[in-house]
Design a protein around this motif. Structure first.
Motif, mmCIF file in Angstrom:
data_model
loop_
_atom_site.group_PDB
_atom_site.id
_atom_site.type_symbol
_atom_site.label_atom_id
_atom_site.label_comp_id
_atom_site.label_asym_id
_atom_site.label_seq_id
_atom_site.Cartn_x
_atom_site.Cartn_y
_atom_site.Cartn_z
ATOM 1 N N ALA A 105 3.431 15.762 -1.657
ATOM 2 C CA ALA A 105 2.573 15.011 -0.721
ATOM 3 C C ALA A 105 2.948 15.355 0.717
ATOM 4 N N LEU B 99 -5.106 14.657 1.369
ATOM 5 C CA LEU B 99 -4.146 14.076 0.423
ATOM 6 C C LEU B 99 -4.662 12.741 -0.103
ATOM 7 N N GLU C 237 -5.376 11.491 -3.858
ATOM 8 C CA GLU C 237 -4.725 10.291 -4.398
ATOM 9 C C GLU C 237 -5.763 9.318 -4.981
ATOM 10 N N ALA D 54 -0.843 6.018 -5.642
ATOM 11 C CA ALA D 54 -0.361 6.248 -4.281
ATOM 12 C C ALA D 54 -0.623 5.017 -3.425
ATOM 13 N N SER E 1 -1.809 4.747 -0.594
ATOM 14 C CA SER E 1 -3.021 4.794 0.230
ATOM 15 C C SER E 1 -4.270 4.282 -0.485
ATOM 16 N N ARG F 277 -2.927 -3.473 5.015
ATOM 17 C CA ARG F 277 -3.193 -3.459 3.570
ATOM 18 C C ARG F 277 -2.900 -4.770 2.848
HETATM 19 O O1 SKM Z 1 -0.590 5.879 3.749
HETATM 20 C C1 SKM Z 1 0.331 5.877 2.905
HETATM 21 O O2 SKM Z 1 0.869 4.825 2.504
HETATM 22 C C2 SKM Z 1 0.766 7.126 2.338
HETATM 23 C C3 SKM Z 1 0.465 8.264 2.890
HETATM 24 C C4 SKM Z 1 0.350 9.461 2.090
HETATM 25 O O3 SKM Z 1 0.286 10.581 2.808
HETATM 26 C C5 SKM Z 1 0.940 9.432 0.735
HETATM 27 O O4 SKM Z 1 2.030 10.210 0.500
HETATM 28 C C6 SKM Z 1 1.037 8.093 0.154
HETATM 29 O O5 SKM Z 1 -0.242 7.627 -0.186
HETATM 30 C C7 SKM Z 1 1.546 7.114 1.107
#
Ligand code: SKM
Ligand code: ATP
Ligand code: MG
Length: 173
Positions: free
Chosen positions: A46, A59, A63, A81, A83, A136
């Protein structure tokens, strides 16, 4: 024991991989772990994928596709993930699943984030996690069937996670 797919959610470092692996083992179900599966499919971590041009968005597309395709497979266990909770299409797809949210304060998660090089470096860990937590938290709250305090010791988190999917936890000593 739940017959629904199990999806483990939470911010980076919450313990999703640790917990999902254990649940899959106890339920005898396939494990679908976002980081491992995306690395196997693309040959990149990642961190590497996020570093390229428009890398973060691409990415996050991968995900989201990962959790959606895992849910389409049947009653798997997914370490999603962090995200994906931001995508409305994912939140909708989570409705029939048993969703566990591993929740811990940003201070705890920031301290854990340096445990591996697979995570992208988006800046000062505590500030990054605080901003993600603010954005979130309401989304996790909306989709979670069970909230697990992920700041507790690993064995406590594991015990509570297994109880949440109706598996009698083993006697830890
Ligand atoms: O926004 C986030 O929490 C993340 C960012 C990504 O690049 C990932 O590696 C993962 O989803 C965590
Ligand atoms: N309850 C816990 N207490 C202390 N350390 C923990 C706990 N759960 C996991 N850890 C440790 O924190 C780190 C992150 O755990 P893990 O990789 O399972 O998180 P993750 O949510 O899958 O992270 P990512 O979002 O990067 O995939 C690891 O070093 C793990 O051993
Ligand atoms: Mg993980």
């Amino acid at each position: 024991m739940t017959d629904r797919p199990v999806v483990v959610l939470g911010l980076m470092g919450a313990g999703k991989t640790t917990v999902a692996r254990l649940i899959a083992q106890h339920l005898g179900r396939p494990l679908r772990d976002s980081d491992a599966d995306i690395e196997a499919a693309t040959g990149h971590t990642a961190a590497t994928l996020a570093a390229g041009p428009d890398g973060r968005r691409r990415l996050h597309d991968l995900e989201a596709e990962h959790v959606l395709s895992a849910l389409a497979e049947g009653p798997v266990v997914v370490a999603a993930a962090a995200s994906v909770v931001e995508r409305p299409v994912v939140r909708t797809a989570l409705a029939p699943a048993c969703v566990l949210w591993l929740d811990a304060p940003p201070e705890v998660l920031a301290a854990r984030m340096t445990s591996s090089t697979h995570r992208p470096d988006y800046g000062e860990p505590l500030e990054v996690v605080q901003a993600l937590d603010r954005r979130r938290r309401p989304l996790f709250t909306a989709v979670a069937d069970v909230v697990i305090d992920a700041s507790k010791p690993t064995e406590t988190v594991q015990r509570n996670a297994l109880a949440a999917v109706d598996v009698t936890p083993p006697p830890y000593t």
